[in-house]
Structure formats: C-alpha cells, structure tokens
Enzyme design. Sequence first.
Site, PDB file in Angstrom:
ATOM      1  N   PRO A  31      18.495 -52.084 -64.880  1.00  0.00           N
ATOM      2  CA  PRO A  31      17.871 -52.201 -63.553  1.00  0.00           C
ATOM      3  C   PRO A  31      16.550 -52.971 -63.595  1.00  0.00           C
ATOM      4  O   PRO A  31      15.910 -53.074 -64.634  1.00  0.00           O
ATOM      5  CB  PRO A  31      17.653 -50.758 -63.121  1.00  0.00           C
ATOM      6  CG  PRO A  31      17.787 -49.933 -64.346  1.00  0.00           C
ATOM      7  CD  PRO A  31      18.651 -50.697 -65.306  1.00  0.00           C
ATOM      8  N   ASP A  83      22.937 -68.177 -43.416  1.00  0.00           N
ATOM      9  CA  ASP A  83      22.431 -67.485 -42.241  1.00  0.00           C
ATOM     10  C   ASP A  83      22.498 -68.388 -41.012  1.00  0.00           C
ATOM     11  O   ASP A  83      22.970 -69.522 -41.101  1.00  0.00           O
ATOM     12  CB  ASP A  83      21.009 -66.998 -42.556  1.00  0.00           C
ATOM     13  CG  ASP A  83      20.029 -68.153 -42.750  1.00  0.00           C
ATOM     14  OD1 ASP A  83      20.307 -69.290 -42.329  1.00  0.00           O
ATOM     15  OD2 ASP A  83      18.957 -67.901 -43.328  1.00  0.00           O
TER      16      ASP A  83
END
Lengths: 151, 151, 151, 151
Positions: D72, D30
């Site tokens: 999941p 970032d």
Amino acid sequence: MNRSLPKSADPMPGHPVYRYERQVEWGDCDPAGIVFYPRYLAMFDANTAGLFASVGLPIPELIRKHGIVGMPLVDVQAKFYRPSRFGDCITIESWIEEWGRAKVIVGHRILRDEQLAVQGREIRVWVASDPEEETRMQARPIPQEVIDRFR
Amino acid sequence: MNRSLPKSADPMPGHPVYRYERQVEWGDCDPAGIVFYPRYLAMFDANTAGLFASVGLPIPELIRKHGIVGMPLVDVQAKFYRPSRFGDCITIESWIEEWGRAKVIVGHRILRDEQLAVQGREIRVWVASDPEEETRMQARPIPQEVIDRFR
Amino acid sequence: MNRSLPKSADPMPGHPVYRYERQVEWGDCDPAGIVFYPRYLAMFDANTAGLFASVGLPIPELIRKHGIVGMPLVDVQAKFYRPSRFGDCITIESWIEEWGRAKVIVGHRILRDEQLAVQGREIRVWVASDPEEETRMQARPIPQEVIDRFR
Amino acid sequence: MNRSLPKSADPMPGHPVYRYERQVEWGDCDPAGIVFYPRYLAMFDANTAGLFASVGLPIPELIRKHGIVGMPLVDVQAKFYRPSRFGDCITIESWIEEWGRAKVIVGHRILRDEQLAVQGREIRVWVASDPEEETRMQARPIPQEVIDRFR
C-alpha cells in the site's frame, strides 16, 4: 451455452472478431479478490472501440468524420461464469452481432484459461448532438460505409 | 415499461425499497459528457449494499457472521432510457425482486427529474470460500434470518 | 503533521471548508480489503466540485458562464496515514489553500473515526479551449468574482 | 525537468525500467475529453505490478510466498504536463528509485508522442497482516532477495 469453448472457437464464423489479451489488475479486483463486475463492462466498452479500430474505423475518427458524439448504450446484458483474479491473463473477444438502422448489437466474451468466464451483449446507438440544443442527443442512421467495413 | 414513473411510485409495493440520492460526478462522465455506463453498474453494486444495510444487515457484518466472501454476480441486465450529466441529481432505488435458495435477484432503477433514466437487475449468489481451497468459491443457501429481514 | 486532529478542528480557520461524509464502497476497495488509492483522488476531485458548489459556484455553471473546459490538474500530492475498509464512514474535507492568477491550490483531508486518514493537495488550472484549435487548452486568469465567493 | 525527453532516454540508467504501451480508453476520459487524473494513478499502480513481474517477481506470487497483503501507498506525487485524449497512444515507464528497509520508492513517467505527459512517484510499504488482528497491517523489512532482482 457451452462454458468451455476453446479459445480458438470462432464466436461468429465469417465475421471479424477482435481479440485483446490483458492481465487482471489489482485495481480491477474487490475485497473478495475477484474482478469487481462493473470493470468487465468497462472492458466491453474498450473492446468495442478496439473492434472498430481493427477494421480501420477508430472511434475518434468516426466522431470527427460523422459528427457523432459516441455510441451510447441502450441495453447491456452480461453473464458471469467464473471469476478472475489479480494477475490472471484474460482474453476479451468482441464482434458485431447485428446491425439495425441506428443500432448495433456488439457481442463480447471473456475467456480465462481457454474457458468462458464472461459473456455479454451491448446494444448501442449511433447518436449526434441535436443541432437545436447541444445537450440533447439524436439517433442517426449508421452510414453504410461503416457497416461495409465489417463484411 | 412506463418511462416517466413519478419518483414516488413504489417499484415493489409492500417490500422495502432503498433510495439513495447523489449527484453525478465529473469522474462518472465520459467525453460525450454523459455517465460512462459501467459507472451505473457500480452504483447498482453500492446500492445493493445500501439496501441490505437499510434492513439492519450491513454486508461487512454478513461477511463476518456468515463466513461469506460476498455476493458475486452471475447475471446483470440494464436498460438506459435517458443520459445524465455532471451535476445532475439522480436517485438510485433498489429492492429485492426474488429469493432463490442461494441466489437473490436485486432490482434497480435510477431516476432523474422524476423520470426513469436506467432500469436494471442483478442476480447474485451467496458464496463462501471452499474450505478445501481458499481461492475456490461455493454457493451456499441464503439463511432464512437474512430473507426474513426483508419481509 | 498532527495525525489525530479531531473532526471539528478547522483546517483553514476563517475560510469555507466543504465536508462530505460517505461510506467506503465495496467497489472502492482492493484485494487487501482497503481503499484502492486512486479512488481517494477521485474523492478529492468530486469534493473540489462540492466545495465550489457550496459557495454558490457549481462547476457545470462555471463551465457555461465562463467558457472554461474544467480545472485540470497540474500537480497532486497525497499522504496516506491509515487505511479505510468497506463500510467505514469517512469524511472528506476540502478548502482553498491559495489562489494564483490562473491556478488554485485545493487542500483535502479525509478523516476516519475522527483521525486523519489521508491528506492531499491539488494544483488546478482555470482553462478554456484555444479559440484557434478546439483540442488545445489555454490557461486563463481566474475571475475575481469567483475568488470573492470564498472570502 | 526536461519536458521533451525522447522516449528512448533512460530515466534511471543501469536499472530496469518497465515500459507499457496502451491506448487511452473512452472510459479513461472526462467531459473535457482528457484523461480523468485519478486514472493516471491507476496506471501507475498497474505498472508497478508490471515492473515487479518484469524482473520475475509477480506480485500475486510475492503475496503467496512472503505473506504480504500488498504494497500500500504512504505517499504519492504526480505532475501533469500535457493532457491525453481518447485513442492517444501513451507509454508508461516505471522503475525503482530507492529502497528503504520496509519502503520502496517507485518512479513513473507517461510519455505521449515522445514527450513527457505525466511524472510521478509513489512511496509504498511492504506490509503483512498483524498476526494478532487480521485487519491491522504491519510494515515488514523487504527481503533482500526481492531487492537483488532489480540489480
């Protein structure tokens, strides 16, 4: 374009080619079960870094040594010949196609099962921060010592 | 290409253009502080879905109704004219450039401060699963009723 | 935890809650057709920025004004109650749970069809570059004027 | 928690640990120059797949053989001890912490320079499509033969 080039065929005879093999991840794929296409471009980007590192020029070092902020894109093209799925093993090949004064064209292809899956080309610019205003970027000539490493 | 087209200029007069305004997120940007380029392609992809939804054809519905698995890419091109940074407000504009039998060309441009930041073009194919082998995909003719919605 | 809180229920009575509504994108989803879970964390991150901006403290401005490099995470937790799919409309809600000296706890929840889909909590630190060595980061006390904006 | 465990210390003595070494990519980072935190969770996800494959159970095969749609998440936690930057070499280690009837707890840690950088834990569920309604998912007992491979 020959879509079934064997893996061993050299895309740029006489020039260094960086090859990276990886498996397609679950998170690379979309609800159609195939790689979400922007992920291929992220692979191109990472492989450009791998190519530079492979000739002894890791980009973090280029940033420190030459004061660049990176090599942002001005142009990208990609053609998609066959999809890849979760767990497929792919090979990403990258090489320099051409040097300009401040630009470099990087060629990429992605092979799956020894067949061409994706072909791409990025045009990148060697840029530094503008000393007058840090958030502006300026193109700079690519140092000859960088270019020489690829010969 | 005119790099400072006003936001209001219509990229495709007489045809629907879908416009979406969003802020550049921290997670869109790279260590140079600018949008990591594959993120722009993800924006193109999301805006193509927005374009179809804007004429009453949400893609999840097209998938259910027409049995397609999506509209995967065969080709993408993008040119990057000016970088965008965390917090910048950008507008993504998308429109249909051309219909083929099973292909569609989608045009995109991203504006920042009313100036052209990114220009792109995707070629997508209307594909269904091969009934004989689910993981193979087959191009199919785009239904006329889909095309007509954009007129 | 009540899994079917109505959208209107206030997660933190008397404190500002930032709400952002967006559609789940194709590129957010995985081959199971549901949101790839790290994407929810990226939504938390973007919504933290939205929360700060909503009280007049856009993070790019905090970075410039206070010399911080961001608010990196030291801890994150998330619970996933129901999946979301391409085209689903979700609402991301974020609020400050607690202020520490250099830390802040940000609460998040994601609602779909007015039911709780994801609940999360980030612990973030207010950090600046170490003046002695730019790549090291140092925690700093959060300015009172920042905290006061959320009251 | 000991933050400077040597790379060789076994996080779960007597149980298989999958280790994957990779370099931090430009696109992982970032504007603060450090890994954008949701990227670590994507690494956890990919390493869970690597762990299963390392004991002879590649997830694409589990999907085909057992009719599951994936595994999941219901819960994830992560603690971040030290940042990593573009070009840093990191090692991602993953192992099974515990088996439930339909759940599995996967432990992860990421090491940089032989020191703990990130610690995490995912709780995943073994799920199949509901035969009555394809878009609903149902938890299923994890087959004993799957569990046995990790012994």
